[in-house]
Structures are given as structure tokens and as C-alpha cells.
Write an enzyme that holds these catalytic residues in place. Structure first.
Site, PDB file in Angstrom:
ATOM      1  N   GLU A 308       0.886  -0.784   0.505  1.00  0.00           N
ATOM      2  CA  GLU A 308      -0.130   0.203  -0.162  1.00  0.00           C
ATOM      3  C   GLU A 308       1.588   1.084  -0.097  1.00  0.00           C
ATOM      4  OE1 GLU A 308      -2.578  -0.739  -0.796  1.00  0.00           O
ATOM      5  OE2 GLU A 308      -2.805  -2.825   0.084  1.00  0.00           O
ATOM      6  N   TYR A 395      -1.197  -7.931 -11.590  1.00  0.00           N
ATOM      7  CA  TYR A 395       0.014  -7.518 -10.420  1.00  0.00           C
ATOM      8  C   TYR A 395       0.877  -8.107 -10.587  1.00  0.00           C
ATOM      9  CZ  TYR A 395      -3.784  -6.157  -6.973  1.00  0.00           C
ATOM     10  OH  TYR A 395      -4.932  -5.315  -6.389  1.00  0.00           O
TER      11      TYR A 395
END
Length: 597
Positions: A308, A395
Site C-alpha cells: 500500500e 499484479y
């Protein structure tokens, strides 16, 4: 109409919203927000302006200068993916004022009753706007192409407090005049003795999906000069555990700055949400949202925080223009995360993560074998709900593409390129072609060395992808194979294992283990009592799949060491299966449940 995003009614020929001012009155009893939204466009516009909304009741739309109504319409049949189109007829205005209320079914809002919280006395609400759910909180051009600054005046019960993906300005008493545009509310309701106003401002332009807030009885712990960790104040043990788990956050921020440039968001606070939060983490700027399951008890949950945090540069600073280019957010962020982990936790752990990611990527190839479009980095999503095709492809295949470029030019040269890329496009939303053009301009001849079109538009995994070799990964898989022959790992072999290693080991054990083996494994390592939720779940899945006869172990694990959700799960499982148990077994389970629940 020239759509800019397959998931939005926004027209590319219209001016985009640059600023939103929101007044929000949170009605917890009705699970509704009564609100006004002042939208400012990049330039005056004449014609039909299209906005996105979902499950929103619009009271009126006004010219904020004259307060005269503006003609508008809302599509009668909502699109199942995009929601409702709001069309406002403008004659040279650059601002519009919308008075509206949200719905209890708003897809971005999770309203929790007091009984669903730790305190059991106060309610809670939080948002999740990614990918296309901001439109259920306020009508907007809900596309990453429309980056907005915003300010918020939020009226909440005085027993609660609010946090946002924005700078907190102040907490104060409500003012009578503030309710004048909320025509469903009287000033008396707005200024009731048990209400308070929280003010926030976001001064950097962000995509709408990064709009976020949470309201509850919140407490916090300081974990660094730029970081607090928040959670429900009644969950003091969660706050303390989170403060320990994320104590290394400042070091990660510093390493990120060395690798990618200045941290542009001032604060990097963390909010541990209730267990119902549907993701591991959400990269809201200034206030990252986290599931409590990332608190592992061994600091390994910091890897989620690293991901994050990496979004602070790749995803939040530079954003995909729409979800068809999602790999630009997640591929670069997975690469950046592993670079941070490599420095902070060591190359072995970073390589282990690559190995786990590689396996996950291959699993996704199997998942999409009949729909190869979604094995592409750049894919077509017209008529597709982005939540339905969420996967590891952007990803892990995205990471592989970024790594392929690094391998071609060398890390030193790539680091220079990456910093220049971030500096060039910060606070912008771009597409794949924009990135490729920048890549070719700054690394001349790269297209002759790497098949860029194959990587971005081709299906499957390219042949020049890198299959990582992790000594830790290989050893764990080997130990899982030995379990089939009845050999359990020794304490020396697992001495350095954290939750991630245990989870990998358990997931690779055969599904048809002898119950006695599973019991022996748990007796030695107490996995059913693990504080790491992922390890506990992996073990319980193994126990169930092995048709384990030892109900005492399973129900004790759920009822004694589990949280609220695990305790409810134990009661539910027993209620459904009770009649299939032997009377003695029924008595054993009943005694466990009566003791711990």
C-alpha cells in the site's frame, strides 16, 4: 459521445471535474447520507454534461451562483455495471450544486450496527470506492481520468470521530447556515446537541476511487513521525498489536523515498478496519485501510503495508486512466513493494514473495483458460464488471513485465528511468501507450530487445518471463512433500518461519492427510491457535478436508481463540451438523461452546 472509460458515462469531449466540495450528514439509524456536492469543472460548458451515480436519490441540481434549478435527467433503467447516468443541461456554467441522499444499499458504504463492532455500543461506517463505487456516495465523473481535489464538511454523532483520505482540518460544533442546502434536514437536526462537524481537505488531485472515510469510536497509537495506526478504541488489544506489527513503517517510507523520490502525501496513517473489510488493504492516500487479518504478531503483516505504501508513488501519484490499464497501478506497485521488502526484510523474503506470486500467476492462467482476454495486461472491459475479473494477472504479469525491463537495462539504469517516469507523470492518469512511448523515448531501442506488444497485448505468460528460484520456497515445498511420507518438519527447520511460510506449507500439504497426522502437527505447533488468521484458516481447511475426527480441536480453535466471526461460525457449523454427531460428540461440542461463547 466519446467515452473515456468503459465503466463510466463520462464523455471525453466534456470538461472534467477538478474539485468537489461535499457537505455530508451521516444518519446511522437510516444507513443514509444526506448531502450536497458542489462540482467545479475545468472550464465553463454548454450542453449536456454526463455524470455517474448509483442508488442515489437526487433532490435538485442548482446553479450555485443563482440557486436556480438546472434541467437534468436520470436514466430510468440503471446499467447493471455503470449505474445511472445523470445528464445536466448547462449554459456556460463551470459549477453545479447537487442536493441528494445516498441509499442504504450504496455499494461503497458498509454500515455496521453496534453489535457488529468491538464496543457493542456505537455504530461504524466505512467506504470502499475502488473500482467504480464512488458514484454511490456522490454523483461524479467516476473515472480515474477525472482527478479531483476535494473538501468535506461531515456531520457525525459527537460520540464518534472520523478519518479520511485527506488532511484533517478541525473538529467543531455545527453551524446553522451549513444546513441550508440540505433540504431534507432542518437546521435543528444539523445542529443537534449530540452532533459534531469534522472538516477535511485533500489538496492534491486524486482519482475518485481513492475517496475514503470511516466513522466510529476510534482510537490511535503513534508508530512514527508520519504514521498513526487507528482502530476502534474499544479494541485496545488490536491497537497495541497493530502498533507492534507496523513499527517499521517509517523505515519503509524512507526506503521508498530513496528508491522512488519524495513522499508527496505528508502523512501515512493506517486504519485497521472491522473484519468485514473485503480486501487485505486499500491504498487510500494519507489513510491506508487494512483488514485486521494483516496483524500477524510477527511483523510480517508489514508486507501488506509495503504494497500500500508503494502505491503512494505508483497508483496514487501515477494512475491508470481506466481499469483496462490496471496493470499500470498494480504491476509497478508489486515491483516497488518487492524492492522495499528486499531492503527492509531481505532478499530471501523478496524472492519468496516472487515465488508465491509466480505460482499465483500460473493459477490465474488456469482460471482464465476459457477467457484469455483477461490474461492480457491491456484488455477490453466493455460490458464487464471490474470486480468480476479482479485477479493476480495485473499484479504478477505486470510485475514480470516491469522486471523484464529491469533485467534488460540493468537495475541502476532502470532505477533512474523509474524516478524520471514518476516525476514526469505524477498527479496524472495515463494509459499503456503513454507508458510505452515514454519507455521507448527514454530507453532507445528497447522495443528491439523486448516484444512490448506481446507483453502488453498478448495472452498468457511470455516465454521470456522470469521464473524465480527461491531457496525458502523450494525447501517448504520439499517439506510438504515429506509430510506425505509421515515426516513432520523439525523445530529447527521451522524456527525462522513466519505466517507466510506456514501458510505456504499448509497449502501444499495433501488434502487427504490422515487425521492423526493433522492432530500431531497441531499438537507440536499449535496451528489451530495461531494469532495469524491466514495460518489458522489454512490449518482448519486442512483439518476439514482430511475428514478429521477430532471435533474438540476444531471447535476449541474457533470458540476459544477466535474472534466474533469465528465464534459465530462455530455456532453455525454445530447447528447445521449437530444431528450427524454421536451423542457423546454432541455433548463435547456443547460444553466447548457453553464455556467459551
Amino acid at each position: 459521445m466519446a467515452p473515456i472509460d468503459p465503466h463510466s458515462f463520462t464523455d471525453s469531449s466534456h470538461p472534467l471535474t477538478t474539485h468537489v466540495s461535499l457537505s455530508l450528514y451521516l444518519d446511522f439509524n437510516a444507513s443514509t447520507i444526506h448531502a450536497s456536492a458542489l462540482l467545479t469543472l475545468s472550464s465553463p460548458f454548454s450542453g449536456n454534461l454526463s455524470l455517474d451515480s448509483r442508488s442515489i436519490s437526487i433532490k435538485s441540481i442548482l446553479d450555485p451562483q443563482t440557486l436556480t434549478p438546472l434541467p437534468h435527467s436520470v436514466s430510468s433503467s440503471p446499467d447493471p455495471i455503470k449505474g445511472s447516468e445523470v445528464v445536466v443541461v448547462l449554459t456556460g456554467q463551470s459549477q453545479i450544486l447537487i442536493l441528494y441522499s445516498t441509499s442504504p444499499s450504496a455499494s461503497a458504504l458498509q454500515w455496521l450496527s453496534p453489535l457488529q463492532t468491538f464496543s457493542k455500543t456505537h455504530p461504524y461506517v466505512y467506504t470502499q470506492c475502488q473500482a467504480i463505487h464512488a458514484r454511490s456516495i456522490f454523483p461524479c465523473q467516476d473515472t480515474p481520468a477525472a482527478r479531483i481535489r476535494y473538501d468535506v464538511v461531515m456531520n457525525v454523532p459527537s460520540s464518534l470521530s472520523a478519518v479520511m483520505s485527506a488532511r484533517h482540518v478541525r473538529r467543531r460544533l455545527p453551524v446553522l447556515e451549513e444546513a441550508k442546502h440540505l433540504d431534507v434536514l432542518s437546521s435543528v437536526v444539523w445542529c443537534a446537541e449530540d452532533r459534531v462537524v469534522e472538516e477535511f481537505v485533500m489538496e492534491q488531485p486524486i482519482p475518485p476511487y481513492l475517496f475514503a472515510f470511516a466513522v466510529g469510536e476510534l482510537g490511535f497509537r503513534e508508530v512514527g513521525p508520519r504514521t498513526r495506526v487507528y482502530a476502534e478504541s474499544a479494541a485496545g488489544d488490536v491497537l497495541d498489536a497493530a502498533a507492534l506489527e507496523f513499527a517499521g513503517t517509517e523505515e519503509m517510507i524512507k526506503q521508498g523515498e530513496k528508491l522512488f523520490g519524495d513522499y508527496e502525501w505528508e502523512r501515512f496513517d493506517l486504519l485497521v478496519l472491522p473484519p468485514s473489510f473485503p480486501y487485505g488493504g486499500m491504498e487510500n492516500p494519507r489513510m491506508v485501510f487494512l483488514t485486521p487479518t494483516v496483524i500477524k504478531g510477527d511483523a510480517s503483516g508489514g508486507q501488506v503495508v509495503a504494497h500500500e505504501l508503494a502505491h503512494s508513488w505508483t497508483g496514487n501519484l501515477i494512475t491508470n486512466i481506466n481499469n483496462e490499464h490496471f496493470w499500470l497501478n498494480e504491476g509497478f506497485t508489486t515491483y516497488a513493494e518487492r524492492r522495499i521488502v528486499e531492503v527492509v526484510q531481505g532478499a530471501d523474503i523478496a524472492t519468496l514473495n516472487m515465488g508465491i506470486g509466480w505460482r499465483g500467476l500460473n493459477d490465474e492462467m488456469e482460471r482464465f483458460k476459457d477467457n484469455l482476454e483477461f490474461t492480457k495486461l491491456k484488455n477490453k472491459q466493455e460490458g464487464v464488471n471490474p470486480d468480476d475479473v479482479y485477479s493476480q494477472v495485473p499484479y504478477e504479469k505486470g510485475f514480470q513485465f516491469v522486471l523484464r525491463i529491469e533485467r534488460q537495462v540493468g537495475r541502476t539504469a532502470f532505477d533512474e528511468f523509474l524516478k524520471k517516469y514518476i516525476a514526469t507523470f505524477k498527479f496524472k492518469s495515463i494509459d499503456t501507450d503513454t507508458f510505452l512511448n515514454f519507455l521507448k523515448a527514454n530507453i532507445p531501442g528497447i522495443e528491439k530487445e523486448i516484444n512490448l506488444q506481446l507483453w502488453t497485448e498478448g495472452v498468457g505468460i511470455p516465454e521470456d518471463a522470469y521464473e524465480p528460484v527461491s531457496a525458502i520456497y523450494t525447501k517448504i515445498i520439499s517439506l510438504a512433500e515429506e509430510f506425505k511420507q509421515g515426516k513432520m518438519p523439525s523445530e529447527d527447520e521451522v524456527a525462522e518461519w513466519k505466517g507466510q511460510e506456514w501458510e505456504l506449507y499448509l497449502e501444499n500439504l495433501p488434502k487427504s492427510c490422515e487425521p492423526s497426522q493433522v492432530v500431531a502437527l497441531d499438537k507440536r505447533y499449535r496451528l489451530a491457535e495461531s494469532k495469524d488468521y491466514e495460518v489458522k484458516v489454512s490449518f482448519l481447511k486442512l483439518a476439514i478436508s482430511s475428514k478429521m475426527l477430532y471435533l474438540r480441536t476444531l471447535f476449541t480453535a474457533l470458540a476459544q481463540t477466535g474472534g466474533t466471526e469465528e465464534k459465530q461460525l462455530a455456532k453455525q457449523i454445530f447447528a447445521e451438523a449437530r444431528e450427524t454427531y454421536h451423542p457423546i460428540a454432541q455433548g463435547v461440542v456443547e460444553s466447548i461452546l457453553s464455556k467459551y461463547i
